[in-house]
Scaffold this active site. Structure first.
Site, short mmCIF file in Angstrom:
data_model
loop_
_atom_site.label_atom_id
_atom_site.label_comp_id
_atom_site.label_asym_id
_atom_site.label_seq_id
_atom_site.Cartn_x
_atom_site.Cartn_y
_atom_site.Cartn_z
N LYS A 182 4.44 2.94 4.30
CA LYS A 182 3.67 1.77 4.74
C LYS A 182 3.67 1.66 6.27
CE LYS A 182 3.76 0.32 0.31
NZ LYS A 182 2.71 0.33 -0.67
C1 PLP Z 1 3.30 -0.02 -2.03
C2 PLP Z 1 2.58 -0.96 -2.91
C3 PLP Z 1 3.25 -1.89 -3.73
C4 PLP Z 1 4.75 -2.04 -3.80
O1 PLP Z 1 5.45 -0.89 -3.77
P1 PLP Z 1 7.02 -0.76 -3.69
O2 PLP Z 1 7.19 0.70 -3.68
O3 PLP Z 1 7.58 -1.44 -4.89
O4 PLP Z 1 7.52 -1.41 -2.44
C5 PLP Z 1 2.49 -2.76 -4.48
N1 PLP Z 1 1.15 -2.73 -4.46
C6 PLP Z 1 0.47 -1.86 -3.70
C7 PLP Z 1 -1.02 -1.91 -3.70
C8 PLP Z 1 1.16 -0.93 -2.92
O5 PLP Z 1 0.48 -0.04 -2.18
#
Ligand code: PLP
Length: 371
Positions: A182
């Site tokens: 992210k």
């Molecule tokens: C990354 C992401 C999440 C959450 O991901 P985690 O790996 O649990 O932190 C949720 N929704 C979307 C659209 C994502 O890209």
């Protein structure tokens, strides 16, 4: 041969220093760092409260509980997302009702929402995909008309905005995520933001085994979870937040370079479209391969040339589990399926230079032409 990963975190001496300080303090959970991270995060987004959690998925789960979503309820959402945004609806026994997407932004198409509303509909879970906000005005209008809650999955879109308003400020609550791919990372981690004191207090308690803030360690008011963000991760988050302007600016620069070299090839591929009024913060750089070739073969050929790419994203309704549970099938959401079949996420991380982008684009175009 050079190797290009799809994503890479950006870690400097600051992150190492803050993490080291936590390690030296001996206070590895429920210390001062997670509180500082929450305080600064709320300030950044402009919400009253922020509640740190162990992942974006955990945050979405708690946001569903805090919104009062229960078995039998229906939640409108997008099939074109990472699986967690639909799974969190299943965690509370509710049913995701998918609505097809806009072919340019890949976000929920507001025009299709009203048709999907029934007596059981309780909320709209919007997902701001790939760093770009959903078209919120019509969504808010529909939510008001039918008295539906809005929950935002903003996991891919920190600091993205719609008509100058930041994502995370449109719904009852919103969730951000800090997995290493992210825009900012804590390793694993997430954050729920809200202006609603009850939602904040409930989430803060649920993530901490159902303890309320006035309770002792072995006392529990609710059925809670251990969804806490530890201090080491929080320290990483605080350091990344101090650098967030730089991190987002760099991503925008790389996106611009890709645009520059890809736009001449518009007959072969479609470059990302940023809707008017939106500021995109570039979680990934995803193109659509327009030529009728096997996209998955292309991914394999690119990999042989040291370029990692991915099929961002498969449509959720076509995962086995969803097909079996809800009877979804090919053809149910044609735009989402079409986008899923053609999309290709390119290497995208801070450190890519103009020469790298040129190389990646040249290889990509060569391989598409050869296929
Ligand atoms: C990354 C992401 C999440 C959450 O991901 P985690 O790996 O649990 O932190 C949720 N929704 C979307 C659209 C994502 O890209």
């Amino acid at each position: 041969m050079k190797h290009y990963q799809i994503a890479k975190p950006n870690i400097t001496a600051k992150e190492k220093d803050y993490v080291k300080k936590v390690l030296e303090s001996g206070n590895l959970s429920l210390g001062p760092m997670y509180k500082l991270f929450e305080k600064r995060f709320a300030r950044l987004i402009g919400t009253k409260y922020a509640c740190s959690v162990s992942s974006g998925t955990a945050g979405l789960h708690l946001a569903m509980i805090a919104a009062g979503i229960k078995a039998g309820d229906e939640i409108i959402t997008t099939p074109f997302s990472f699986i967690a945004s639909a799974n969190c609806i299943l965690y509370v026994g509710a049913k995701p009702i998918f609505v097809d997407i806009n072919p340019d932004t890949y976000n929920l198409n507001p025009k299709l929402i009203e048709k999907a509303i029934t007596k059981k509909t309780k909320a709209i879970l919007v997902v701001h995909i790939f760093g770009q906000a959903c078209d919120m005005d019509p969504i808010i209008k529909i939510a008001k008309k039918y008295r539906l809650k809005i929950i935002e999955d903003a996991c891919e879109s920190i600091l993205a905005s719609y008509k100058r308003k930041k994502v995370g400020t449109f719904g009852q609550s919103a969730v951000f995520a800090f997995y290493p791919n992210k825009q900012i990372t804590t390793g694993e981690g997430g954050m729920i933001v809200t202006d609603n004191r009850q939602v904040y207090e409930l989430c803060s308690s649920l993530k901490n085994q159902g303890r309320t803030s006035d309770m002792q360690w072995l006392d529990h008011k609710y059925l809670g979870y251990n969804y806490r963000l530890d201090e080491i991760s929080a320290a990483l988050g605080v350091a990344q937040l101090e650098r967030i302007k730089y991190l987002i600016n760099q991503r925008a620069k790389i996106a611009k370079m890709y645009h520059k070299y890809l736009k001449a090839h518009h007959h072969l591929l479609k470059i990302p479209v940023v809707a008017k009024g939106n500021v995109d913060t570039w979680f990934v750089y995803v193109i659509q391969v327009l030529k009728d070739i096997d996209r998955d073969c292309l991914i394999g050929e690119l990999a042989k040339n040291g370029i990692q790419t991915k099929n961002y994203l498969p449509s959720i309704h076509l995962f086995d589990f969803y097909k079996k549970t809800f009877g979804y099938k090919v053809g149910d959401f044609p735009i989402s399926e079409l986008v899923s079949s053609r999309s290709l996420a390119l290497p995208f991380y801070i450190g890519l230079k103009e020469t790298d982008i040129k190389y990646i684009v040249r290889k990509l175009i060569d391989l598409i032409n050869k296929a």
